[in-house]
Design a protein around this motif. Structure first.
Motif, PDB file in Angstrom:
ATOM      1  N   GLY A  16       0.805  -1.211   0.000  1.00 12.53           N
ATOM      2  CA  GLY A  16       0.000   0.000   0.000  1.00 12.53           C
ATOM      3  C   GLY A  16       0.839   1.263   0.000  1.00 12.53           C
ATOM      4  N   SER A  17       0.140   2.385   0.113  1.00 15.19           N
ATOM      5  CA  SER A  17       0.801   3.693   0.058  1.00 15.19           C
ATOM      6  C   SER A  17       0.331   4.586   1.191  1.00 15.19           C
ATOM      7  CB  SER A  17       0.491   4.386  -1.276  1.00 15.19           C
ATOM      8  OG  SER A  17       0.978   3.655  -2.374  1.00 15.19           O
ATOM      9  N   LEU A  18       1.180   5.491   1.556  1.00 14.29           N
ATOM     10  CA  LEU A  18       0.845   6.548   2.515  1.00 14.29           C
ATOM     11  C   LEU A  18       1.553   7.817   2.078  1.00 14.29           C
ATOM     12  CD1 LEU A  18       1.191   4.845   6.033  1.00 14.29           C
ATOM     13  CD2 LEU A  18      -0.919   5.680   5.006  1.00 14.29           C
ATOM     14  N   ARG A  19       0.989   8.933   2.466  1.00 20.47           N
ATOM     15  CA  ARG A  19       1.610  10.233   2.192  1.00 20.47           C
ATOM     16  C   ARG A  19       1.738  10.974   3.508  1.00 20.47           C
ATOM     17  NH1 ARG A  19       2.305  14.132  -1.993  1.00 20.47           N
ATOM     18  NH2 ARG A  19       1.681  16.254  -1.426  1.00 20.47           N
ATOM     19  N   LEU A  20       2.966  11.226   3.908  1.00 25.93           N
ATOM     20  CA  LEU A  20       3.230  11.954   5.134  1.00 25.93           C
ATOM     21  C   LEU A  20       3.396  13.436   4.832  1.00 25.93           C
ATOM     22  CD1 LEU A  20       5.861   9.628   6.860  1.00 25.93           C
ATOM     23  CD2 LEU A  20       3.354   9.453   6.847  1.00 25.93           C
ATOM     24  N   SER A  21       2.971  14.249   5.778  1.00 20.24           N
ATOM     25  CA  SER A  21       3.124  15.698   5.659  1.00 20.24           C
ATOM     26  C   SER A  21       3.780  16.244   6.904  1.00 20.24           C
ATOM     27  CB  SER A  21       1.766  16.374   5.477  1.00 20.24           C
ATOM     28  OG  SER A  21       1.107  15.922   4.318  1.00 20.24           O
ATOM     29  N   CYS A  22       4.528  17.296   6.728  1.00 22.46           N
ATOM     30  CA  CYS A  22       5.144  18.003   7.855  1.00 22.46           C
ATOM     31  C   CYS A  22       5.021  19.488   7.566  1.00 22.46           C
ATOM     32  CB  CYS A  22       6.599  17.600   8.000  1.00 22.46           C
ATOM     33  SG  CYS A  22       7.506  18.561   9.240  1.00 22.46           S
ATOM     34  N   VAL A  23       4.418  20.182   8.503  1.00 22.24           N
ATOM     35  CA  VAL A  23       4.229  21.620   8.357  1.00 22.24           C
ATOM     36  C   VAL A  23       5.068  22.342   9.393  1.00 22.24           C
ATOM     37  CG1 VAL A  23       2.592  23.525   8.375  1.00 22.24           C
ATOM     38  CG2 VAL A  23       1.905  21.295   7.483  1.00 22.24           C
ATOM     39  N   ALA A  24       5.835  23.298   8.942  1.00 22.72           N
ATOM     40  CA  ALA A  24       6.652  24.109   9.830  1.00 22.72           C
ATOM     41  C   ALA A  24       5.969  25.443  10.076  1.00 22.72           C
ATOM     42  CB  ALA A  24       8.026  24.346   9.208  1.00 22.72           C
ATOM     43  N   SER A  25       6.078  25.927  11.311  1.00 22.13           N
ATOM     44  CA  SER A  25       5.550  27.238  11.657  1.00 22.13           C
ATOM     45  C   SER A  25       6.587  27.984  12.479  1.00 22.13           C
ATOM     46  CB  SER A  25       4.236  27.109  12.422  1.00 22.13           C
ATOM     47  OG  SER A  25       4.430  26.390  13.626  1.00 22.13           O
ATOM     48  N   GLY A  26       6.398  29.281  12.598  1.00 21.78           N
ATOM     49  CA  GLY A  26       7.365  30.097  13.315  1.00 21.78           C
ATOM     50  C   GLY A  26       8.287  30.817  12.344  1.00 21.78           C
ATOM     51  N   SER A  27       9.566  30.787  12.598  1.00 24.04           N
ATOM     52  CA  SER A  27      10.538  31.502  11.768  1.00 24.04           C
ATOM     53  C   SER A  27      10.904  30.680  10.541  1.00 24.04           C
ATOM     54  CB  SER A  27      11.777  31.820  12.589  1.00 24.04           C
ATOM     55  OG  SER A  27      11.449  32.589  13.732  1.00 24.04           O
ATOM     56  N   THR A  28       9.921  30.412   9.719  1.00 25.09           N
ATOM     57  CA  THR A  28      10.132  29.505   8.591  1.00 25.09           C
ATOM     58  C   THR A  28      11.006  30.116   7.507  1.00 25.09           C
ATOM     59  OG1 THR A  28       8.077  30.231   7.569  1.00 25.09           O
ATOM     60  CG2 THR A  28       7.960  28.313   9.021  1.00 25.09           C
ATOM     61  N   PHE A  29      11.175  31.421   7.517  1.00 29.48           N
ATOM     62  CA  PHE A  29      11.973  32.062   6.484  1.00 29.48           C
ATOM     63  C   PHE A  29      13.435  31.602   6.546  1.00 29.48           C
ATOM     64  CE2 PHE A  29      14.334  34.852   9.275  1.00 29.48           C
ATOM     65  CZ  PHE A  29      13.503  34.985  10.374  1.00 29.48           C
ATOM     66  N   SER A  30      13.857  31.095   7.700  1.00 28.22           N
ATOM     67  CA  SER A  30      15.255  30.699   7.884  1.00 28.22           C
ATOM     68  C   SER A  30      15.505  29.223   7.628  1.00 28.22           C
ATOM     69  CB  SER A  30      15.699  31.049   9.305  1.00 28.22           C
ATOM     70  OG  SER A  30      14.884  30.386  10.242  1.00 28.22           O
ATOM     71  N   ILE A  31      14.475  28.502   7.229  1.00 29.52           N
ATOM     72  CA  ILE A  31      14.629  27.066   6.982  1.00 29.52           C
ATOM     73  C   ILE A  31      15.388  26.835   5.680  1.00 29.52           C
ATOM     74  CG2 ILE A  31      13.413  24.931   6.419  1.00 29.52           C
ATOM     75  CD1 ILE A  31      11.202  25.791   8.307  1.00 29.52           C
ATOM     76  N   THR A  32      16.319  25.927   5.710  1.00 27.68           N
ATOM     77  CA  THR A  32      17.035  25.517   4.493  1.00 27.68           C
ATOM     78  C   THR A  32      16.549  24.131   4.103  1.00 27.68           C
ATOM     79  OG1 THR A  32      18.879  24.731   5.855  1.00 27.68           O
ATOM     80  CG2 THR A  32      19.005  26.981   4.997  1.00 27.68           C
ATOM     81  N   ALA A  33      17.239  23.098   4.496  1.00 30.80           N
ATOM     82  CA  ALA A  33      16.830  21.741   4.139  1.00 30.80           C
ATOM     83  C   ALA A  33      15.746  21.226   5.081  1.00 30.80           C
ATOM     84  CB  ALA A  33      18.030  20.796   4.188  1.00 30.80           C
ATOM     85  N   TYR A  79       6.663  16.793   2.128  1.00 34.51           N
ATOM     86  CA  TYR A  79       5.843  15.606   1.985  1.00 34.51           C
ATOM     87  C   TYR A  79       6.728  14.394   1.731  1.00 34.51           C
ATOM     88  CZ  TYR A  79       2.412  19.257   1.042  1.00 34.51           C
ATOM     89  OH  TYR A  79       1.624  20.381   1.131  1.00 34.51           O
ATOM     90  N   LEU A  80       6.200  13.246   2.102  1.00 30.91           N
ATOM     91  CA  LEU A  80       6.866  11.996   1.774  1.00 30.91           C
ATOM     92  C   LEU A  80       5.820  11.033   1.229  1.00 30.91           C
ATOM     93  CD1 LEU A  80       9.623  10.521   1.875  1.00 30.91           C
ATOM     94  CD2 LEU A  80       8.846   9.498   4.029  1.00 30.91           C
ATOM     95  N   GLN A  81       5.884  10.790  -0.063  1.00 31.61           N
ATOM     96  CA  GLN A  81       4.996   9.824  -0.682  1.00 31.61           C
ATOM     97  C   GLN A  81       5.659   8.458  -0.596  1.00 31.61           C
ATOM     98  OE1 GLN A  81       1.841  10.210  -2.094  1.00 31.61           O
ATOM     99  NE2 GLN A  81       1.903   7.981  -2.192  1.00 31.61           N
TER     100      GLN A  81
END
Length: 119
Positions: A16-33, A79-81
């Protein structure tokens, strides 16, 4: 500071399949990888996939092309499919995000999202 919230895990049969999600909040402008690690009981924390701020992905070789990481247009979501899931994919999946100087979260730390693959 950056907060990360994972979702999308669950119980699925092998193949089967799953799709994972991760949402960042806060100082997201500084996120790189951003990316995903996973840990099964009794196993070490291992890299699943990561993606740079420019959208360049890197997937663990052992996945044999079954998983695909992507990033949302706003760059604060990853996301991770996961396709063709196997029982050995079972574990807690943790999102992470790196900043310019350091990571915003240790690897395999936080709530994570549980993925269980039944045979």
């Amino acid at each position: 500071q950056v907060q990360l919230v994972e979702s999308g895990g669950g119980l699925v049969q092998a193949g089967g399949s799953l799709r994972l999600s991760c949402v960042a909040s806060g100082s997201t402008f500084s996120i790189t990888a951003m990316g995903w690690y996973r840990q099964a009981p009794g196993n070490q924390c291992e890299l699943v996939a990561e993606i740079s701020s420019g959208g360049y992905p890197n997937h663990a070789d052992a996945l044999e092309g079954r998983f695909t990481i992507s990033r949302g247009n706003a760059k604060n979501t990853v996301y991770l499919q996961m396709n063709s899931l196997k029982p050995e994919d079972t574990g807690v999946y943790y999102c992470y995000a790196d900043g310019l100087i350091a990571s915003y979260r240790p690897r395999c730390w936080g709530q994570g999202t549980q993925v269980t693959v039944s045979s």
